[in-house]
Design an enzyme around this catalytic site. Sequence first.
Site, short mmCIF file in Angstrom:
data_model
loop_
_atom_site.label_atom_id
_atom_site.label_comp_id
_atom_site.label_asym_id
_atom_site.label_seq_id
_atom_site.Cartn_x
_atom_site.Cartn_y
_atom_site.Cartn_z
N GLU A 258 0.86 -1.18 0.00
CA GLU A 258 0.00 0.00 0.00
C GLU A 258 0.89 1.23 0.00
O GLU A 258 2.02 1.18 0.51
CB GLU A 258 -0.94 0.00 1.20
CG GLU A 258 -0.24 0.11 2.52
CD GLU A 258 -1.05 -0.43 3.68
OE1 GLU A 258 -2.00 -1.21 3.46
OE2 GLU A 258 -0.71 -0.08 4.81
N TYR B 159 6.34 1.80 -8.42
CA TYR B 159 5.49 0.60 -8.43
C TYR B 159 4.83 0.40 -9.79
O TYR B 159 4.71 -0.72 -10.28
CB TYR B 159 4.44 0.68 -7.32
CG TYR B 159 5.01 0.85 -5.93
CD1 TYR B 159 6.17 0.19 -5.55
CD2 TYR B 159 4.39 1.69 -5.00
CE1 TYR B 159 6.70 0.36 -4.28
CE2 TYR B 159 4.92 1.85 -3.72
CZ TYR B 159 6.08 1.19 -3.38
OH TYR B 159 6.61 1.35 -2.13
#
Length: 137
Positions: A97, A109
Site C-alpha cells: 500500500e 510501483y
Amino acid sequence: MIQKLEQLDGLGWIERLESPHFHWNLSQLKDLSASHDYWALMDSGRPVAFTALIRLPQAWEIPVLATHPDHQGQGWMRKLLQQLFDTICQDAEIWLEVHEANAPARALYQALGFIEVGRRPRYYSDGGTAVLLSRQP
Ligand SMILES: CC(C)(COP(=O)(O)OP(=O)(O)OC[C@H]1O[C@@H](n2cnc3c(N)ncnc32)[C@H](O)[C@@H]1OP(=O)(O)O)[C@@H](O)C(=O)NCCC(=O)NCCS
C-alpha cells in the site's frame, strides 16, 4: 547482488529521509525483524537501498522500503525489487500500500507492474488515502 540484512546495521540514514510519507525509525524496523526479512543492495559494503518482505499464506507483502538520500534516482530500488521478484517472490502475488501523494513510490510501483486493486480513504495519520497495489507473479 541482493543481501539479507540480519542486524539492520548501516541503516542510520533512514533518519535523514525527507519524504513526508516515510514514518519508520530504526527501532521500529528492529522490532519487526522477527516477522520480516530485510533485503538490501550494498555499495562499498553499506546498504543503500533496503526493503522488507513478509510471507503471507497467499502472497508476499512489502511493508517498507527506502533508498539512501544520496543514492536516490540512480536505479537502486528498481534493481533491488526486480531481483527480489525474479528470485524470492516468483511464486505468488505481491501486495503493498502507498500513500496517494507519494509520487516517487507510486511511479516506481507502476514501472514494476503493480496495478491498483483498492483504496482506503483516510488511512494515514495526515488523512491521506492508502492506494492498495498488487503485482502478479
Ligand atoms: C521511492 C524510493 C524508494 C525510490 O527509490 P530510488 O532508488 O530513488 O528509485 P529508482 O532510482 O530505482 O527509480 C525507479 C523508478 O521509480 C520512479 N521514481 C523514482 N524516484 C522518482 C521521483 N523522485 N519522481 C518520480 N518518479 C520516481 C521512476 O519511475 C523510476 O524509473 P526511471 O528512473 O526509469 O524514471 C525513494 O524515493 C525513497 O526512498 N523514498 C522515501 C521512502 C519512501 O517513501 N518509501 C515508501 C514508503 S515505505
